[in-house]
Enzyme design. Structure first.
Site, short mmCIF file in Angstrom:
data_model
loop_
_atom_site.label_atom_id
_atom_site.label_comp_id
_atom_site.label_asym_id
_atom_site.label_seq_id
_atom_site.Cartn_x
_atom_site.Cartn_y
_atom_site.Cartn_z
N SER A 258 1.15 -1.34 0.15
CA SER A 258 0.30 -0.29 -0.08
C SER A 258 0.66 1.36 0.17
O SER A 258 1.75 1.70 0.92
CB SER A 258 -0.65 -0.02 0.81
N ASP A 259 0.30 1.76 -1.00
CA ASP A 259 1.28 3.41 -0.82
C ASP A 259 0.63 4.30 0.19
O ASP A 259 -0.52 4.04 0.79
CB ASP A 259 0.70 4.36 -2.16
#
Length: 835
Positions: free
Chosen positions: A317-318
Site C-alpha cells: 500500500s502506498d
C-alpha cells in the site's frame, strides 16, 4: 558536435556551464533550425505507445488448445454436414473470444492516461526570443521558463531565479512540495506550486524520469492465474477425451462399425466433453461478481483480477493519500516563552498567509480553534518562505496598535535568531530530534517587538495523519490472511511512525538498501529478495523500486496486490497480480489498475476480497462439476460400448444433456458460498483429485443402473438409452450440489434460489421429456422414472461421503497440515529447551 540526451542522474552532478557545453546551447536558447534538427534526431517530447492491430488481437483468442479442439470439432461437423452443430459450435467460439477481447480492450489504456498528464504548451527561448510552443516540440538544449501552476514538460536543470517549489508527489510519493534552487533538477510531470525559474531541458520523451515510468507500465503485467487454470483444466479434458475417443474408434472399427456413423458419434461425444462453454460460464460468473463489487464502490477493469484478488496474501500500500490523508495537520506543540499551546499556534498563524495556499501555512492556521481571532491583527508585511532564509516573517499590528515581527521556520534558523540559555537550547534540540525520530516535521516560532531581541515562543510539529479507517483495515486484513506492507517515498522516520500508529510493524527498510544502483528485480540477490519479503514496509522509494518490490514478492511465490494513486505507482500497479487505484487516483493509476476504488480509504478492499473469495468458490465449484461430468459421461460411454457393443446413449441425447447441464449452470454465478478465512488460489491437484473421484463414482453408479435396466427390468436397447439419459440428466445437478461445497452438501450456505430452481426446472423438463418424448426417443413409465430418481438420490449421499473423505485426506497431506506440524514441532522444541 554530436548532442545526446543527459539522464537526470548525470544532470544532477554537472554544473550548468558543463551542461550548456554538452548540449551545445546557452542561456539564449537554440536556433529554430537547430531545434528542428534535434527534434528529428530525438523524436517528439511524448510517450510512444506500442500498438497492436485490434484485428490481430481478436484473432489471437482463436489460438490455443481449447480453441483448436473446438475448431476441429467445427470442421468435422462441416465434413459430415451437421450444419446445426457447426453453427452452434462457431457461435460459442466467437462468443468466448469476444468476451476476452472486450475486457482486455477496456483495460489496455494506461499509456493514454499517462500522456494526458503532460503539459500541452511550454514557454521556450528560441533565436533569443521567448515564445510558446507545443510541449511535444521541446528538445534537449532548449531553455524554458517555469511558473506557478505549470506542469514541468521535460526533465530540466534549473539555473536562473530565486527558488521554485514543486509538487512531485504523483512521481516520487513525497507528501510535501519540494523546494528547488539553481543547480537542482525537476522532473517531467511535476507541478510548480511557488516561484519562477528558468531551466535547461536535459531529457525529453521516454528518456525522462516520467518516460521511464511509462515504459515500466508498458512492460509490466503478470500472467493471470485464472487463464492458466482454464488452460490446465482444458488440457486435462482434451487429452482425456481424445484418449477415450481413440480407444472407442479403434474398438468399433475392429468390430466393423460404420465409419460415418462412428465419426458422427465420436464428434458429438468429443464436443460434449470439451469445455466449450467453460470460459463463458466462468466469465459470466466473474461479470456478476464485478457487478456486485461495483455496488460497494469498487470498479473492476479486468475480470481475471477477481480470481487473483481472492488469493492476495500481500497487499503493498502506498502511504501518502492511501493509508494517510495526504493533508498536513498540526501535531503537538512544545511551549517555551509562549503562555500556552494556543498562543504559540496563534503566533505561528500570524506568520502565515492563507491566500498563498502553502500547505504548511494552511496546517498552522487550521490548528486555531477559531480562525476569526486573526481578524484582530493586521498583517502589514509578509515575507514568504525561501530556501535561503528558511523561514516566513510577518510584520503585525495588534488591536492596541502595538507592532510585532513574528517568524516561523526551520527550528535551527529560528533558534539562531534568539538568545536561549544553554538549558533551553539543549531542550529545544532534544525536542526537535525526538519529533524527527517519530517522523514529524518541526517549526520554530519567535517574535520581536520594535526590533528588540527575538523571543523563542516554542516548537510546532506537523504530520500527515492516517485515515480514520486505516488501522481497522490493517487489523481486518490480518484476519483475512493478508499482510499489508507500506510503500512510501517519504523518509524512514515518517514511515516508521505511520507504521507504528497503524500496527504494521517497525521493520521499515530504505529502498536504497534493498536495491543497489542500477539493479533490477531480475538481478536481485537471494538476500535482497528475502529482505524485501520480510520487511514491514519500504521508504524513500522510486517507481523502479515499487515495481521491483512487487516483482521480487511475486518471484517468492506471493500473490501481490498494490494500491496507489499517482503516476509513480502506475508501473507497480500494472505489474501486481491485482493493481488497485484508490479514490482520487490519477488517470494513469486508474488505467493501470485492475480494481478502481471510488470510495475513500482501504476498507472497501477487504469487502472486495471477501466478494472475490465467494466468486472464486463459485468458479472452483463449476470446474469440479465440469470435470466430473466429462469423466462420468466419457468413461461410461466408452466402457459401455466396449463391454456391451451398443451405444448406451444417442447423439441427440448427448446434445440434450449438454443443454440440460451446461446452459442452466450459469446460475452458479449467483450461488451462495462460504468465505474462506485465508487467501485462496487454484489448486489443480485438489480440483482434479476431487473431480476424478466423483467422476469415477458416477461411472460406477451409471453402470449399476445399466445392469438393472438390462438384467432386472429387461428393457430393450432404445429404452435402456432413455433410462441412462434420464439418469445422467438427474444426476447432473445433484452432483453440482455435492461439488459446490467442501462440506456436507445439505449444510449452510444453501444453494441460491436461482441455482436451485434452475436445477429443479431443468430436471422436471428432462423427466417430462422421457415420459412424453414426442417420438424423438423411447418413452419411460412413471414407475421407471421414480426408480431412476430414487437411485440418483441414494447415490448423491454416497458421492458426498466420498467427497468429504477426499477433502479430509487432502487437508491432512496439504500445506495447512504441514504448517500445523511445523508449529507443533517448534513448540515442542521450545519446551524441551526450557526444561
Amino acid at each position: 558536435m554530436t548532442v545526446q540526451q543527459i539522464n537526470t542522474e548525470k544532470a544532477q552532478n554537472l554544473n550548468i556551464q558543463d551542461l550548456f557545453q554538452l548540449l551545445g546551447t546557452s542561456s539564449q536558447g537554440l536556433a529554430e533550425d537547430e531545434a528542428q534538427r534535434r527534434l528529428d534526431q530525438f523524436g517528439p517530447n511524448a510517450l510512444v505507445e506500442k500498438k497492436i492491430n485490434p484485428a490481430l488481437k481478436f484473432l489471437s483468442y482463436f489460438w490455443g488448445p481449447i480453441p483448436w479442439m473446438i475448431e476441429i470439432a467445427a470442421i468435422l461437423s462441416a465434413v459430415v454436414q451437421h450444419w446445426d452443430d457447426f453453427t452452434i459450435i462457431m457461435l460459442l467460439l466467437i462468443f468466448n473470444a469476444s468476451i476476452g477481447f472486450w475486457q482486455e480492450h477496456k483495460a489496455a489504456n494506461a499509456l493514454e492516461a499517462l500522456k494526458a498528464q503532460l503539459a500541452l504548451q511550454a514557454r521556450v527561448r528560441r533565436d533569443g526570443r521567448w515564445k510558446e510552443i507545443a510541449t511535444a516540440s521541446l528538445v534537449p538544449g532548449d531553455i524554458i521558463r517555469i511558473r506557478l501552476g505549470d506542469i514541468v514538460p521535460a526533465d530540466i536543470k534549473l539555473f536562473e531565479g530565486e527558488f521554485l517549489s514543486v509538487d512531485q508527489a504523483a512521481l516520487t510519493g513525497e507528501s510535501l512540495p519540494v523546494s528547488k534552487k539553481p543547480g537542482d533538477v525537476a522532473f517531467s510531470g511535476s507541478v510548480a506550486k511557488q516561484g519562477e525559474m528558468a531551466a535547461l531541458v536535459v531529457s525529453t520523451g521516454e528518456d525522462t524520469f516520467f518516460g521511464r515510468t511509462a515504459r515500466l507500465v508498458q512492460t509490466a503485467g503478470a500472467a493471470s492465474h485464472f487463464q492458466k487454470a482454464v488452460l490446465r483444466i482444458g488440457d486435462f479434458l482434451i487429452y482425456l477425451s481424445l484418449g477415450l475417443v481413440a480407444v472407442l474408434v479403434l474398438v468399433q472399427l475392429h468390430r466393423g462399425a460404420s465409419v460415418l456413423e462412428l465419426v458422427q458419434f465420436a464428434l458429438i461425444l468429443t464436443v460434449a466433453s470439451i469445455p466449450v462453454a467453460m470460459p463463458a460460464v466462468l466469465s459470466v460468473t466473474m461479470a456478476m461478481g464485478a457487478l456486485t463489487l461495483s455496488k460497494i464502490q469498487a470498479i473492476v477493469s479486468r475480470l481475471e483480477s477477481i480470481e487473483e484478488m481472492a488469493g492476495i496474501d500481500i497487499l503493498c500500500s502506498d502511504k501518502t493519500g492511501t493509508l494517510t490523508q495526504n493533508k498536513l495537520t498540526l501535531g503537538e506543540a512544545v511551549v517555551f516563552a509562549a503562555k500556552d499551546d494556543q498562543e504559540l499556534i496563534l503566533w505561528g498563524a500570524l506568520a502565515s498567509k492563507e491566500e498563498d495556499r502553502d500547505p504548511i501555512d494552511l496546517a498552522v492556521i487550521a490548528g486555531l480553534p477559531d480562525a476569526g481571532i486573526l481578524s484582530r491583527y493586521h498583517q502589514q508585511r509578509f515575507i514568504p518562505f525561501d530556501p535561503v532564509s528558511k523561514r516566513t516573517e510577518s510584520l503585525i499590528t495588534d488591536s492596541r496598535n502595538q507592532t510585532f515581527t513574528v517568524a516561523k521556520g526551520a527550528p535551527q534558523v529560528i533558534i539562531g535568531l534568539c538568545r536561549l540559555t544553554p538549558d533551553e537550547s539543549a531542550r529545544a534540540e532534544k525536542t526537535v530530534n525526538e519529533l524527527a525520530a517519530r517522523g514529524y516535521r518541526t517549526l520554530g516560532v519567535a517574535r520581536t517587538q520594535n526590533g528588540s531581541v527575538w523571543e523563542f515562543l516554542g516548537i510546532l510539529s506537523l504530520y500527515d495523519p492516517p485515515r480514520e479507517d486505516s488501522a481497522a483495515t490493517v487489523a481486518n486484513a490480518k484476519t483475512h490472511g493478508i499482510t499489508i506492507k507500506m510503500v512510501t517515498g517519504d523518509n524512514v522516520a515518517i514511515g516508521r511512525e505511520v507504521s507504528r500508529q497503524l500496527g504494521l510493524g517497525s521493520n521499515i527498510q530504505p529502498a536504497d538498501r534493498l536495491f543497489r544502483k542500477g539493479e533490477v528485480s531480475e538481478q536481485l540477490s537471494t538476500l535482497a529478495a528475502a529482505q524485501i519479503e520480510t520487511a514491514d514496509g519500504y521508504a524513500q522509494v522510486f517507481p523502479e523500486h515499487k515495481y521491483g518490490i512487487v516483482k521480487a514478492l511475486q518471484t517468492k511465490g506471493h500473490i501481490v496486490g498494490m494500491t496507489g494513486d499517482g503516476v509513480n505507482d502506475a508501473p507497480a500497479i500494472k505489474q501486481a497480480d491485482v493493481g488497485i487505484a484508490v479514490s482520487g487516483a490519477t488517470d494513469a493509476a486508474r488505467a493501470a489498475a485492475a480494481l478502481i476504488l471510488t470510495a475513500p480509504g482501504l476498507s472497501v478492499i477487504i469487502n472486495a476480497v471477501e466478494e472475490a473469495r465467494k466468486i472464486f468458490e463459485r468458479m472452483n465449484s463449476y470446474a469440479i462439476f465440469r470435470i466430473t461430468e466429462t469423466i462420468r459421461i466419457m468413461f461410461f460411454v466408452v466402457l459401455a460400448m466396449i463391454c456391451y457393443n451398443f451405444y448406451p446413449i444417442t447423439a441427440i441425447m448427448i446434445i440434450l444433456l449438454a443443454f440440460f447441464n451446461d446452459v442452466p449452470i450459469m446460475a452458479i454465478a449467483f450461488d451462495n458460498t462460504r468465505i474462506d478465512p485465508q487467501p485462496v488460489s487454484w489448486d489443480m491437484h485438489r480440483v482434479l483429485t476431487v473431480s476424478t473421484v466423483l467422476g469415477l463414482i458416477g461411472v460406477g453408479e451409471t453402470f449399476g443402473l445399466l445392469i438393472i435396466a438390462q438384467n432386472w427390468l429387461r428393457l430393450d436397447v432404445v429404452q435402456v438409452q432413455t433410462f441412462i439419459f434420464l439418469k445422467l440428466a438427474v444426476a447432473g445437478h445433484l452432483t453440482l450440489f455435492v461439488a459446490r461445497t467442501p462440506c456436507f452438501f445439505l449444510s449452510r450456505p444453501f444453494p441460491a434460489p436461482a441455482l436451485l430452481w434452475s436445477a429443479v426446472v431443468t430436471k422436471i423438463l428432462a423427466t417430462l421429456f422421457v415420459v412424453y418424448p414426442f417420438g424423438i426417443i423411447a418413452p419411460l413409465t412413471w414407475s421407471q422414472v421414480g426408480l431412476v430418481w430414487g437411485y440418483c438420490l441414494v447415490w448423491v449421499f454416497v458421492e458426498d461421503v466420498a467427497k468429504l473423505m477426499v477433502y479430509r485426506h487432502l487437508d491432512m497431506a496439504g500445506p495447512r497440515h504441514q504448517r500445523f506440524l511445523g508449529l507443533l514441532k517448534q513448540r515442542l522444541t521450545h519446551y524441551a529447551h526450557r526444561s
